[in-house]
Design an enzyme around this catalytic site. Structure first.
Site, PDB file in Angstrom:
ATOM      1  N   ARG A   1       0.910  -1.181   0.040  1.00 48.45           N
ATOM      2  CA  ARG A   1       0.031   0.044   0.230  1.00 48.45           C
ATOM      3  C   ARG A   1       0.903   1.097   0.073  1.00 48.45           C
ATOM      4  O   ARG A   1       1.794   1.339   1.017  1.00 48.45           O
ATOM      5  CB  ARG A   1      -1.021   0.128   1.450  1.00 48.45           C
TER       6      ARG A   1
ATOM      7  N   HIS B   1      -7.564   0.549  -6.208  1.00 42.94           N
ATOM      8  CA  HIS B   1      -7.613  -0.108  -5.015  1.00 42.94           C
ATOM      9  C   HIS B   1      -8.170  -1.523  -5.443  1.00 42.94           C
ATOM     10  O   HIS B   1      -9.427  -1.848  -5.305  1.00 42.94           O
ATOM     11  CB  HIS B   1      -8.498   0.687  -4.012  1.00 42.94           C
TER      12      HIS B   1
ATOM     13  N   GLN C   1      -9.979  -4.288  -2.944  1.00 44.52           N
ATOM     14  CA  GLN C   1     -11.199  -3.717  -2.413  1.00 44.52           C
ATOM     15  C   GLN C   1     -12.309  -4.203  -3.414  1.00 44.52           C
ATOM     16  O   GLN C   1     -13.395  -4.707  -2.871  1.00 44.52           O
ATOM     17  CB  GLN C   1     -11.141  -2.256  -2.216  1.00 44.52           C
TER      18      GLN C   1
ATOM     19  N   ASP D   1     -17.487   6.858  -1.005  1.00 42.26           N
ATOM     20  CA  ASP D   1     -16.160   6.680  -0.239  1.00 42.26           C
ATOM     21  C   ASP D   1     -15.943   8.052   0.523  1.00 42.26           C
ATOM     22  O   ASP D   1     -16.579   8.997   0.057  1.00 42.26           O
ATOM     23  CB  ASP D   1     -14.999   6.118  -1.197  1.00 42.26           C
TER      24      ASP D   1
ATOM     25  N   CYS E   1     -16.311   1.431   1.148  1.00 41.04           N
ATOM     26  CA  CYS E   1     -15.188   0.600   1.553  1.00 41.04           C
ATOM     27  C   CYS E   1     -14.735   0.685   3.056  1.00 41.04           C
ATOM     28  O   CYS E   1     -14.001   0.013   3.369  1.00 41.04           O
ATOM     29  CB  CYS E   1     -14.011   0.842   0.467  1.00 41.04           C
TER      30      CYS E   1
ATOM     31  N   ARG F   1     -12.980  -8.811   2.759  1.00 50.18           N
ATOM     32  CA  ARG F   1     -11.637  -8.438   2.378  1.00 50.18           C
ATOM     33  C   ARG F   1     -10.557  -9.725   2.481  1.00 50.18           C
ATOM     34  O   ARG F   1      -9.427  -9.757   1.809  1.00 50.18           O
ATOM     35  CB  ARG F   1     -11.012  -7.065   3.096  1.00 50.18           C
TER      36      ARG F   1
HETATM   37  N1   CP Z   1     -11.126  -0.322   2.654  1.00 51.25           N
HETATM   38  C1   CP Z   1      -9.708  -0.310   3.213  1.00 51.25           C
HETATM   39  O1   CP Z   1      -8.970  -0.607   2.379  1.00 51.25           O
HETATM   40  O2   CP Z   1      -9.758  -0.053   4.425  1.00 51.25           O
HETATM   41  P1   CP Z   1      -8.062  -0.007   5.147  1.00 51.25           P
HETATM   42  O3   CP Z   1      -7.768   1.538   4.834  1.00 51.25           O
HETATM   43  O4   CP Z   1      -8.581   0.117   6.780  1.00 51.25           O
HETATM   44  O5   CP Z   1      -7.364  -0.912   4.831  1.00 51.25           O
HETATM   45  N1  NVA Z   2     -10.109   6.572  -1.101  1.00 53.77           N
HETATM   46  C1  NVA Z   2      -9.617   6.205   0.250  1.00 53.77           C
HETATM   47  C2  NVA Z   2      -9.941   4.554   0.352  1.00 53.77           C
HETATM   48  C3  NVA Z   2      -9.453   4.254   1.737  1.00 53.77           C
HETATM   49  C4  NVA Z   2      -9.560   2.863   1.781  1.00 53.77           C
HETATM   50  C5  NVA Z   2      -8.360   6.629   0.448  1.00 53.77           C
HETATM   51  O1  NVA Z   2      -7.347   6.225  -0.710  1.00 53.77           O
HETATM   52  O2  NVA Z   2      -7.763   6.908   1.499  1.00 53.77           O
END
Ligand code: CP
Ligand code: NVA
Length: 317
Positions: free
Chosen positions: A104, A131, A134, A228, A269, A297
């Site tokens: 990530r 993502h 997700q 989101d 999400c 997930r």
């Molecule tokens: N939805 C998601 O990716 O959650 P986190 O940021 O907690 O991993």
């Molecule tokens: N769009 C959000 C998703 C978090 C799971 C971010 O990138 O912070």
């Protein structure tokens, strides 16, 4: 021509049959998490994150453990990469110790470079641009709710045209769905190249793609409303007030949900900001499937590790 897919770097890497295989396996891991507990026996999987995570980290570590492996969590500020070691050297070193790498981070190009230099599978666990893991959890949740009728349903995302919007659009296009993304447009619209690519994919898959700037039109007769956060990790704080006012009409309220089909679901999400992109009545109400998405997930990341390690996925090229 179809080849073996080594990495999952973007949602568009997956073909429809890859996704169907992953979701079928994820369904099996949902009912029996330990059914393949030797897949990663005596193996390790590195999980490298430069942004916060609750679900993806827990899902990834649990998925590795259920496959019999040991997860190794790595933070950028604890690695030499934080002191200037190159991405390519880091990728080669991790490949020498681990069987897969889950990442990530901010820049999509960093994860592309990790994929290029690692000899092991690299999985995108969120970048500024996409993502993909997700959306696997989201699609299995949609399938659980709508079964085969999913292809006749209108599936709408409303809010910021961010990484999750990209993944929603791309997954929907690949699966041949009727997919809608409504944003305020301008700076907050989905990326133009992503829209172009989704339309290209749709020509082959039969998907119907609608890019709108009105939340009500998106919600009308929709079977799913997805939203989101309005400020993603890495978004510039200097945009906050302008962005919040542009997105205000996109808040998912009971009124917006009342325009949807009678059996519609609300999706997010997570993490969520109640009172910003969604009202508490909606996210904590009977149509919300957000905790089922979160549950999946783990099942979907487990399926991904399982099939990538066996070389079962074909990809799109
Ligand atoms: N939805 C998601 O990716 O959650 P986190 O940021 O907690 O991993
Ligand atoms: N769009 C959000 C998703 C978090 C799971 C971010 O990138 O912070």
């Amino acid at each position: 021509m179809s080849t073996k897919l080594k990495d999952l770097l973007r949602t568009s890497d997956l073909s429809k049959s890859d996704i169907e295989l992953l979701l079928e396996t994820a369904g099996k891991f949902a009912s029996n998490p330990l059914r393949s507990k030797k897949t990663l026996a005596k193996k390790t999987v590195a999980i490298y994150m430069t942004k916060s995570s609750t679900r993806t980290r827990l899902a990834s570590e649990t998925a590795v453990a259920h496959l019999g492996g040991t997860p190794i969590f790595l933070r950028a500020d604890e690695l030499q990469i934080g002191r200037g070691e190159t991405i390519s050297d880091t990728a080669k070193i991790i490949s020498g110790f681990c069987s897969a790498l889950i990442v990530r981070t901010f820049s999509q190009s960093d994860i592309d470079e990790l994929g290029k230099h690692a000899s092991i599978p690299v999985i995108n666990a969120l970048t500024d641009d996409d993502h993909p893991t997700q959306l696997l959890a989201d699609w299995i949740t949609l399938k659980e709710n709508f079964g085969k009728s999913i292809s006749n349903r209108k599936l709408a995302y409303v809010g910021d045209g961010n990484n999750v919007a990209t993944a929603w659009l791309t997954m929907g296009a690949t699966m041949g769905a009727h997919i809608v993304v409504a944003t305020p447009g301008g700076k907050w619209a989905p990326n133009e190249n992503v829209i172009k690519q989704a339309n290209e994919i749709a020509k082959k898959s039969g998907a119907k793609i609608e890019i709108l700037t009105d939340a009500k039109s998106a919600a009308k007769n929709a079977s799913a409303i997805y939203t989101d956060v309005w400020m993603s990790m890495g978004d510039s704080e200097s945009d906050r007030s302008e962005k919040m006012s542009a997105l205000k009409p996109f808040m998912v309220t009971p009124e917006l949900m009342s325009l949807t089909s009678s059996d519609s679901v609300f999706m997010h999400c997570l993490p969520a900001h109640r009172g910003e992109e969604v009202s508490a009545e909606v996210i904590d109400g009977p149509k919300s499937v957000v905790f089922r998405q979160a549950f999946h997930r783990r099942t979907t990341i487990q399926a991904l590790l399982y099939h990538l390690s066996k070389g079962d996925l074909k990809g799109n090229n």
